[in-house]
Design an enzyme around this catalytic site. Structure first.
Site, mmCIF file in Angstrom:
data_model
loop_
_atom_site.group_PDB
_atom_site.id
_atom_site.type_symbol
_atom_site.label_atom_id
_atom_site.label_comp_id
_atom_site.label_asym_id
_atom_site.label_seq_id
_atom_site.Cartn_x
_atom_site.Cartn_y
_atom_site.Cartn_z
ATOM 1 N N LYS B 76 -16.476 -1.197 -12.052
ATOM 2 C CA LYS B 76 -17.651 -0.826 -11.250
ATOM 3 C C LYS B 76 -18.138 0.559 -11.687
ATOM 4 O O LYS B 76 -17.333 1.437 -12.007
ATOM 5 C CB LYS B 76 -17.245 -0.821 -9.767
ATOM 6 C CG LYS B 76 -18.388 -0.631 -8.778
ATOM 7 C CD LYS B 76 -17.861 -0.644 -7.335
ATOM 8 C CE LYS B 76 -18.977 -0.497 -6.298
ATOM 9 N NZ LYS B 76 -18.447 -0.506 -4.907
ATOM 10 N N SER B 151 -21.191 -3.663 -1.934
ATOM 11 C CA SER B 151 -21.840 -2.982 -3.038
ATOM 12 C C SER B 151 -21.287 -3.356 -4.412
ATOM 13 O O SER B 151 -21.957 -3.140 -5.417
ATOM 14 C CB SER B 151 -21.703 -1.469 -2.849
ATOM 15 O OG SER B 151 -20.350 -1.071 -2.955
ATOM 16 N N SER B 175 -17.135 -3.694 0.699
ATOM 17 C CA SER B 175 -17.800 -3.775 -0.605
ATOM 18 C C SER B 175 -17.020 -4.517 -1.686
ATOM 19 O O SER B 175 -17.575 -4.809 -2.750
ATOM 20 C CB SER B 175 -18.137 -2.372 -1.112
ATOM 21 O OG SER B 175 -19.297 -1.905 -0.480
#
Ligand SMILES: [Zn+2]
Lengths: 476, 488
Positions: B76, B151, B175
Site C-alpha cells: 500500500k 482505504s 481499511s
C-alpha cells in the site's frame, strides 16, 4: 497610594543529555546547521518518538530537589501550532499531567528568606531556529535544536519585585547546575525565562497580566520587569487599563512592545500524544534517584559554616558552583590544619586571579595540592603572607611548586632570633632619637621600628618575631 | 498460477518447480495487462521487481530459503520505502521519496519477499472506497463499475485480480477488512501494538495497524509472522506480548467447543438481505463444525462511528500538520509570505475528504469544544472496550458481517460523506478497542462477495486464525476467483 507587583516565572531549562528528547541525535551546541538531525526530529512522515529516559530521570531529580511531588504516572500531549522551525506542526509536551507538581525554592531577600512556590515541571522538546536577518527576503531554518530536551519550570506568582525574581532565577540556575541536570548557559539559550507581570492595589484581586517573552540574561530580565511594572502603573494611573497580551522586550531600546493580544493568542488544541504511552516510574526508582542526589547548595553552605567554621560570606562564595565546592574540599583535604586559611586564599587570592584572566575554577592552572603546598609554608612561617602572594602570582604561570619558587626567588623568611636581633641592633644604632622617644613613652614609634627592620631585611624577616624582639630589645 | 495462494507458490519454489523471477514475470505481465483498467497500482517499477526476484533466486541457490523467499507482495502507498515514491496517494506528497524503509518493509525484505509496487488507496487512508485517491479511482475486479472498498482498495483489488498473490494494507477503522470483504479476499488486522507503525504514514496513531491481505487465512498468517514483533523505535509497539504460532494456528479443521458470539447490534435493519443470508449460512456451517453460537450484545456499538469520527480526525489534524511545504512535499508557486505558503500549499495539496477531516479534528480539539467532543469520544471508547471485555467472558470469538453491504457503485456515496462513513459501521469498534480481527470470503450477494468478520481478545489472533481456517477448509469460497479479464 502604593502598588503591589505580582510576578510569576516560566523557565525553560535545557536538560543536558547527550541525545535529544525523542531521537538519538546529538544535542551538542554549535554544529553546522541541520547536521544533527534525523527523520524523527525533522518530522518526516511515519517517524515516531521514543522518550529519552535519562531526561526523564533528570526531571525527577529536579523535582525531588525542589521538594515537589513526583507523578509516578505522567502523560505527554501535543501542543499544536504552525511555525517553520516546528517540524511536526506540534510540540510534544506535558499538559494536564506533568512529571512534577507542587514544590518550592527558598530565596534570600532583603527581608530574609522567602518561599517561592513552584507549580509544576513538565518535560517537552525544543523547536529549531529560524534566521531571517541579512538573508535578503528568505529565511533559513536550523533544526539542530529541534527535539532537544527541555524542562519547563513554572513558578507561582509569588515574587513581588524584580530583585526577588532575579534571586529566584539565580537560585534555580544554581540548583540545576548543582544537580547536573543542565549546563544552563544563558548565552546558548539553555536557561530562558518568560515572566508574567501584573500590578494591583494592596488587598485587591490580581490585576491583568502581561507575559514577557524570551528573556535571556539576568540583566535584561530585571530591566524588562521594571519597565513593565512602570508601564502598567503609569497606564492605570492615567486612567487606562492593562490588557492581557504577550510582549517582547527589546534589550537594545530597553523597552517592550506588544507581540500578540489575548484575542490573537493561539488555541494550542492540546490533546494526548497517541504515539507515547504514559511515562511510569515506580516508587523504588524514584527512591533510587533520590539516593543519588548530590548535596544541594543550601546544605553545602550550612555544612561549610559548621564543619569548617567559614563566614557566611565565604561559605556562599565557595558554594556558588559544585566545581568551586569540590575544589575547596580538595584543598582542605590537602591542607587540613586550617580550613579558614584555605577559604581565604581560595576565595580572595586564587579566584581573584582567575577572574582577571576569565578562567573557570575547573581550568585553574594551580591545583588544590599546589595551593596547599604554599599554605603549608605560610603555616610553618617559611614565608610571610605578603611574600606568599608573590609566590602564588608565579605559580599561575609556572608549573613549579611553592617550595621551588620560594627558593628561586629567595623569599624564605628569616625566623632566626640571632639574625633578627642583629638587624634590630643596626636599626636602633641608626635611630637614637627614636629609641629615646620610645623609651620616653612614645609607644607609637614601634611601627616605625617594625618598618625599618622589615625594610632592612628586604621583607624576609618574620613580622611576628620582629615585633616580639623589638619590644624586648627596645626596653633597653 | 496467478491465482495460486502464497503457500502454493512457496511449495513450488521450495520444490524447485519455479523461480522467483518466473513468478515475478507472471504478475508483472498481469499488471501490464490489467492495471490500466483497475488502477490498483499507482507505482510499479518492473525492472526493480525483477532485480529483487533475481536476488532472491541467487540467495536460494546458496542459502536456506527464508520464510517468504521469492514471494511477491504488493505494498500500500502508505508504507515508506527507500525504493520508489511513497505518496500516500496525495498530491501533497507527490514524488516524495522516503529516506528509509518502514519497519514492516524491512521485516518483509529480511524474510526474502519481493516487494511489488505501490497500491492505490484513499488519500492518507481517509475513505472507504479508494475514491479519495489523488491518483485516480480504483475498480473492483468483481464488477469494475463498483468500488474495491477502502482505504486499502488497491491492495484488495490487486490480490482479487491476481495482480499479486498478497498485499500489505493498513486498518484504522476497517481499511483492511472492508476492502477484503468487498473484493472477496482475506484481510487480517492484528492487535494494536503487534506490528510496528514506524514508517507507516500516520492517519490516526491510536488506531492504525498494518496487516496482510491475501487469498487465504494461512497466507495472512505467513505474512503476519514476518511483520509482527516488538520495535523499540515505536513506543506503542508492545514488548513481551503472548506469541502466536502463526502457521500452526491455521491447522484447525473443526470448531469443537468453540463459543462464537453473535452480537445483535451487528445484524441490523438496512443491511443487505443477501449479506444477512450469507452470514447466517456461514454461522450454521460453523455450528455444523462443532461451534456453539451464543447471542450476545455489544451495547455501545451504535456510538462507535460517532466516537471514531471525532478521535481519528483529531489525531489526523495533528498528524497532517507536518505537510507544511517547509521541508518536503508540495509547495505552491511564488508564495507571498509564510501564511500564503501554508494555506495555498495545503489547499492545493490536500483533497476534499482530507480537508474535511482536518477541519473536523481541528474543530473537535478547539478550546470550548474539546470536552464535548474529544473527551466524550474517549469516554465512549472506554465503554466500547469494556463491551468487548464483557463479551469475551462469555465467548471465545465473535462473528459478524464485515460490512452491512457489498461493493457499492463508483460515485454512489461520494456526495454523501455520512453514508460513506456508515459503511465502516461493523469494523470501527474493533479499532477503538485495539483488538484483532479478520475478514474472509463467505459467499455472494447478487454476485458480489460477502465478508465474514471474526474478532478475538487482544493478542489472541490464534483464535480467529483457527476459526477462519476451519471455515475456509470446510467451504470453497477462496477457490472462487474474481471473474475479471476473462483469464481466471
Ligand atoms: Zn533526530
Amino acid at each position: 497610594m502604593s502598588w503591589e507587583v505580582v510576578i510569576g516565572l516560566e523557565v525553560h531549562v535545557q536538560v543536558n543529555t547527550k541525545t535529544k528528547q525523542f531521537c538519538g541525535c546529538s544535542t551538542e551546541f554549535g554544529a553546522e546547521p541541520n547536521t544533527q538531525t534525523c527523520p524523527v526530529c525533522l518530522g518526516m512522515p511515519g517517524q515516531l518518538p521514543v522518550l529519552n529516559m535519562e531526561a526523564a530521570r533528570k526531571s525527577v531529580l529536579t523535582g525531588l530537589a525542589i521538594n515537589a511531588d513526583i507523578n509516578l504516572v505522567s502523560k505527554f500531549d501535543r501542543k499544536n501550532y504552525f511555525y517553520p522551525d516546528l517540524p511536526k506542526g506540534y510540540q510534544i509536551t506535558q499538559f494536564p499531567l506533568p512529571i512534577v507538581e507542587g514544590g518550592y525554592l527558598d530565596i534570600p531577600t532583603k527581608d530574609g528568606e522567602k518561599r517561592i512556590g513552584i507549580t509544576r515541571i513538565h518535560m517537552e522538546e525544543d523547536a529549531g531556529k529560524s534566521m531571517h536577518e541579512g538573508l535578503d527576503g528568505v529565511s533559513h531554518i536550523d533544526l539542530n535544536r529541534s527535539g532537544v530536551p527541555l524542562m519547563e519550570i513554572v513558578s507561582e506568582p509569588d515574587m513581588a519585585n524584580a530583585d526577588e525574581a532575579i534571586a529566584y532565577l539565580k537560585q534555580l540556575h544554581q540548583l540545576v547546575c548543582f544537580l547536573d541536570v543542565s549546563d544552563a548557559n544563558m548565552e546558548k539559550g539553555q536557561f530562558r525565562c518568560d515572566a508574567n507581570v501584573s500590578v494591583r492595589r494592596p488587598g485587591e484581586p490580581l490585576g491583568t497580566r502581561a507575559e514577557l517573552k524570551n528573556l535571556n540574561s539576568f540583566r535584561f530580565i530585571k530591566q524588562a520587569i521594571e519597565y513593565e511594572v512602570n508601564r502598567q502603573i503609569e497606564l492605570i494611573e492615567d486612567g487606562g487599563e492593562v490588557v492581557q497580551e504577550t510582549r517582547l522586550f527589546d534589550s537594545a531600546k530597553g523597552e517592550s512592545r506588544s507581540m500578540r493580544s489575548k484575542e490573537e493568542a493561539h488555541d494550542y488544541r492540546y490533546f494526548p500524544e497517541p504515539d507515547l504511552p504514559p511515562l511510569r516510574f515506580t516508587q523504588e526508582e524514584v527512591d533510587a534517584i533520590r539516593a543519588g542526589m548530590p548535596e544541594l547548595p543550601g546544605q553545602l553552605r550550612k555544612r561549610f559554616e559548621t564543619e569548617y567554621g567559614l563566614s557566611p560570606y565565604d561559605a556562599d562564595v565557595l558554594t556558588q558552583t559544585r566545581d568551586l565546592a569540590t575544589w575547596y574540599e580538595s584543598l582542605v583535604a590537602a591542607h587540613p590544619a586550617d580550613p579558614k586559611r584555605c577559604a581565604n586564599w581560595m576565595a580572595n587570592e586564587l579566584l581573584g586571579r582567575l577572574k582577571e584572566t576569565g578562567t573557570d575554577i575547573s581550568a585553574s592552572p594551580v591545583s588544590p595540592a599546589r595551593l596547599a603546598g604554599l599554605l603549608e609554608r605560610i603555616a610553618d612561617n617559611t614565608i610571610s603572607g605578603k611574600a606568599a602572594k608573590d609566590v602564588l602570582d608565579a605559580m599561575m604561570t609556572s608549573e613549579d611548586d611553592a617550595d621551588a619558587i620560594i627558593e628561586a626567588k629567595g623569599l624564605k623568611q628569616v625566623s632566626d632570633t640571632g639574625a633578627i636581633d642583629a638587624i634590630i641592633h643596626e636599626v636602633m644604632a641608626a635611630s637614637p632619637d627614636q629609641v629615646a622617644g620610645y623609651r620616653a613613652g612614645k609607644d607609637k614609634l614601634l611601627g616605625f621600628f617594625v618598618g625599618q627592620v622589615m625594610k632592612a631585611s628586604r621583607g624576609k624577616a618574620n613580622p611576628g618575631m620582629v615585633n616580639q624582639r623589638l619590644k624586648e630589645l627596645l626596653k633597653g | 498460477m496467478p491465482f495460486s495462494t502464497l503457500s502454493e507458490l512457496k511449495s513450488r519454489l521450495d520444490a524447485g518447480e519455479t523461480t522467483a523471477v518466473e513468478i515475478a514475470r507472471i504478475y508483472l505481465d498481469r499488471i501490464a495487462e490489467f492495471n490500466e483498467e483497475l488502477n490498483a497500482f499507482v507505482d510499479i517499477d518492473p525492472a526493480h521487481v525483477l532485480e529483487q526476484a533475481q536476488a532472491s533466486d541467487a540467495y536460494r541457490a546458496s542459502h536456506e530459503a527464508r520464510p517468504l523467499e521469492g514471494l511477491p507482495i504488493a505494498i500500500k502507498d502508505i508504507f515508506c520505502t527507500q525504493d520508489g515514491p511513497t505518496q500516500c496517494c496525495s498530491n501533497i506528497l507527490k514524488d516524495y521519496h522516503a529516506p528509509y524503509d518502514a519497519h514492516v518493509i524491512t521485516r518483509l525484505k529480511e524474510a526474502g519477499a519481493v516487494l511489488v509496487g505501490k497500491t492505490n488507496m484513499d488519500e492518507f487512508a481517509m475513505g472507504s472506497s479508494t475514491e479519495t485517491s489523488a491518483f485516480g479511482i480504483c475498480r473492483n475486479p468483481w464488477d469494475t463499475d463498483r468500488i474495491p472498498g477502502g482505504s486499502s482498495g488497491g491492495s484488495a483489488a490487486a490480490v482479487a485480480a491476481a495482480l499479486a498473490p498478497a498485499a500489505l494494507g493498513t486498518d484504522t477503522g476497517g481499511s483492511i477488512r472492508q476492502p477484503a470483504s468487498v473484493c472477496g479476499i482475506t484481510g487480517l488486522k492484528p492487535t494494536y501494538g503487534r506490528v510496528s507503525r514506524r514508517g507507516i504514514i500516520a492517519f490516526a496513531s491510536s488506531l492504525d495497524q498494518a496487516g496482510p491481505m491475501t487469498r487465504t487465512v494461512k497466507d495472512a498468517a505467513m505474512i503476519t509472522a514476518a511483520i509482527s514483533g516488538h520495535d523499540a523505535m515505536d513506543s506503542t509497539s508492545v514488548p513481551n506480548v503472548p506469541t502466536v504460532d502463526w502457521l500452526a494456528a491455521c491447522d484447525q479443521t473443526d470448531m469443537k467447543g468453540l463459543r462464537i458470539g453473535k452480537p445483535k447490534e451487528y445484524f441490523v435493519d438496512g443491511m443487505d438481505s443477501g449479506v444477512r443470508t450469507a452470514i447466517d449460512t456461514a454461522l450454521s456451517q460453523c455450528e455444523a463444525l462443532g461451534a456453539e453460537i451464543i447471542d450476545i450484545s455489544l451495547p455501545h456499538t451504535d456510538a462507535a462511528v460517532a466516537a471514531y469520527y471525532v478521535i481519528a480526525p483529531s489525531e489526523a489534524s495533528a498528524n497532517l500538520s507536518r505537510y507544511d511545504a517547509v521541508r518536503f512535499g508540495h509547495r505552491c508557486e511564488n508564495p507571498e509570505d509564510l501564511l500564503d505558503m501554508y494555506t495555498r500549499s495545503r489547499d492545493e495539496g490536500f483533497g476534499a475528504e482530507v480537508k474535511r477531516r482536518i477541519l473536523t479534528g481541528t474543530f473537535a480539539l478547539s478550546s470550548g469544544y474539546y470536552d464535548a467532543y474529544y473527551i466524550k469520544a474517549q469516554q465512549v471508547r472506554t465503554l466500547i472496550r469494556q463491551d468487548f471485555i464483557n463479551a469475551f467472558e462469555q465467548v471465545d470469538v465473535i462473528a459478524t458481517p464485515t460490512s452491512p453491504v457489498t461493493a457499492f457503485r463508483l460515485g454512489e456515496k461520494t456526495d454523501d460523506p455520512l453514508t460513506m462513513y456508515l459503511s465502516d459501521i461493523f469494523t470501527i469498534a474493533l479499532n477503538l478497542a485495539g483488538l484483532p480481527g479478520i475478514s474472509q470470503p463467505c459467499g455472494f450477494s447478487d454476485g458480489l462477495p460477502v465478508g465474514l468478520q471474526w474478532m478475538a481478545p487482544a493478542w489472541r489472533e490464534d483464535l480467529i486464525l483457527g476459526a477462519a481456517s476451519a471455515y475456509e477448509n470446510a467451504t470453497d469460497w477462496v477457490k472462487e476467483p474474481a471473474k475479471f479479464g476473462g483469464k481466471a
